[in-house]
Motif scaffolding. Structure first.
Motif, PDB file in Angstrom:
ATOM      1  N   ARG A   9       0.837  -1.210   0.000  1.00  0.00           N
ATOM      2  CA  ARG A   9       0.000   0.000   0.000  1.00  0.00           C
ATOM      3  C   ARG A   9       0.869   1.256   0.000  1.00  0.00           C
ATOM      4  O   ARG A   9       0.549   2.239  -0.666  1.00  0.00           O
ATOM      5  N   LEU A  10       1.970   1.233   0.763  1.00  0.00           N
ATOM      6  CA  LEU A  10       2.815   2.428   0.851  1.00  0.00           C
ATOM      7  C   LEU A  10       3.646   2.652  -0.417  1.00  0.00           C
ATOM      8  O   LEU A  10       4.239   3.716  -0.586  1.00  0.00           O
ATOM      9  N   ARG A  11       3.661   1.672  -1.288  1.00  0.00           N
ATOM     10  CA  ARG A  11       4.401   1.816  -2.547  1.00  0.00           C
ATOM     11  C   ARG A  11       3.471   1.876  -3.750  1.00  0.00           C
ATOM     12  O   ARG A  11       3.929   1.855  -4.884  1.00  0.00           O
ATOM     13  N   ASP A  12       2.176   1.968  -3.480  1.00  0.00           N
ATOM     14  CA  ASP A  12       1.177   2.007  -4.541  1.00  0.00           C
ATOM     15  C   ASP A  12       0.683   3.446  -4.722  1.00  0.00           C
ATOM     16  O   ASP A  12       0.166   4.047  -3.773  1.00  0.00           O
ATOM     17  N   GLU A  14      -1.867   4.690  -6.266  1.00  0.00           N
ATOM     18  CA  GLU A  14      -3.298   4.897  -6.046  1.00  0.00           C
ATOM     19  C   GLU A  14      -3.637   4.918  -4.562  1.00  0.00           C
ATOM     20  O   GLU A  14      -4.473   5.699  -4.122  1.00  0.00           O
ATOM     21  N   ALA A  15      -2.982   4.051  -3.787  1.00  0.00           N
ATOM     22  CA  ALA A  15      -3.214   4.050  -2.341  1.00  0.00           C
ATOM     23  C   ALA A  15      -2.706   5.349  -1.719  1.00  0.00           C
ATOM     24  O   ALA A  15      -3.390   5.965  -0.892  1.00  0.00           O
ATOM     25  N   LEU A  16      -1.519   5.781  -2.130  1.00  0.00           N
ATOM     26  CA  LEU A  16      -0.948   7.019  -1.587  1.00  0.00           C
ATOM     27  C   LEU A  16      -1.791   8.233  -1.957  1.00  0.00           C
ATOM     28  O   LEU A  16      -1.831   9.220  -1.222  1.00  0.00           O
ATOM     29  N   ALA A  17      -2.488   8.149  -3.085  1.00  0.00           N
ATOM     30  CA  ALA A  17      -3.335   9.268  -3.508  1.00  0.00           C
ATOM     31  C   ALA A  17      -4.533   9.466  -2.588  1.00  0.00           C
ATOM     32  O   ALA A  17      -5.197  10.508  -2.647  1.00  0.00           O
ATOM     33  N   VAL A 106       9.708   1.740   4.715  1.00  0.00           N
ATOM     34  CA  VAL A 106       8.885   1.265   3.600  1.00  0.00           C
ATOM     35  C   VAL A 106       8.181   2.386   2.844  1.00  0.00           C
ATOM     36  O   VAL A 106       7.507   2.128   1.855  1.00  0.00           O
ATOM     37  N   GLY A 107       8.327   3.617   3.294  1.00  0.00           N
ATOM     38  CA  GLY A 107       7.721   4.712   2.544  1.00  0.00           C
ATOM     39  C   GLY A 107       7.512   5.960   3.380  1.00  0.00           C
ATOM     40  O   GLY A 107       7.856   5.995   4.564  1.00  0.00           O
TER      41      GLY A 107
END
Length: 198
Positions: A9-12, A14-17, A106-107
């Motif tokens: 999720r932290l590297r996606d 769309e999730a970060l958006a 991880v982000g």
């Protein structure tokens, strides 16, 4: 939630958006316009217990000049030549004795601008159990864990209003039986939740 899911999720994008930069309503707009914000970073340590992962939080010592007695993530100013990740790990080592070699970074989450004039970069790190820490009593009264399943509950955080310095404020508050989790820490937890729930 498994560590692999948190990392994904932290590297996606769309999730970060789902998250966005946040700021205190006490922030002086002139500090932003004139480029006078000071750079800082915090570590959001997620302890990856197999059954119930948790976020590590601190209760700042009551005798501190700034934000005494408030719940916070380990963190502080970024020193010259440091990355936000290096600053977050250094501050976590100083405040709670977390070995900087242990967290797996991880982000990042979107920045938060504080009312005291800091641009804070939240850095997320996974910490395998067992958790070995030694809080520095000069800075930290208590370190405690906040269940990740509460962070993931969309019904958990609430908006509250209060008057401060003659003006109404709105801010996030997370439930806890003993401590008030609000302000910058609460806003960053909201962003973490939005990304992980995406």
């Amino acid at each position: 939630m498994r560590p692999s899911e948190i990392i994904a999720r932290l590297r996606d994008a769309e999730a970060l958006a789902q998250a966005a930069p946040t700021q205190s309503d006490l922030l002086d707009p002139a500090l932003v316009a004139e480029g006078r914000l000071r750079e800082a970073a915090v570590l959001i340590p997620i302890v990856t217990y197999p059954e119930r992962p948790a976020v590590l939080l601190t209760l700042r010592a009551a005798h501190l000049n700034a934000h005494s007695g408030q719940v916070a993530f380990p963190g502080g100013r970024i020193e010259p030549g440091e990355t936000p990740e290096a600053a977050a790990l250094r501050e976590a080592a100083e405040e709670v004795g977390l070995d900087p070699r242990i967290p797996e970074i991880v982000g990042r989450l979107p920045e938060h601008l504080t009312g005291t004039g800091f641009r804070v970069t939240p850095v997320v790190g996974l910490v395998p159990p067992p958790l070995a820490i030694a809080p520095d009593p000069a800075e930290v009264e208590l370190a405690f864990e906040y269940p990740l399943d509460v962070v993931l509950d969309p019904e958990a955080p609430r908006r509250e209003r209060a008057e401060f310095r003659g003006r109404a404020r709105e801010f996030w508050v997370w439930p806890h039986p003993r401590h008030t989790i609000w302000g910058a820490t609460a806003a960053m937890l909201v962003n973490l939740a939005r990304v992980l729930r995406a």
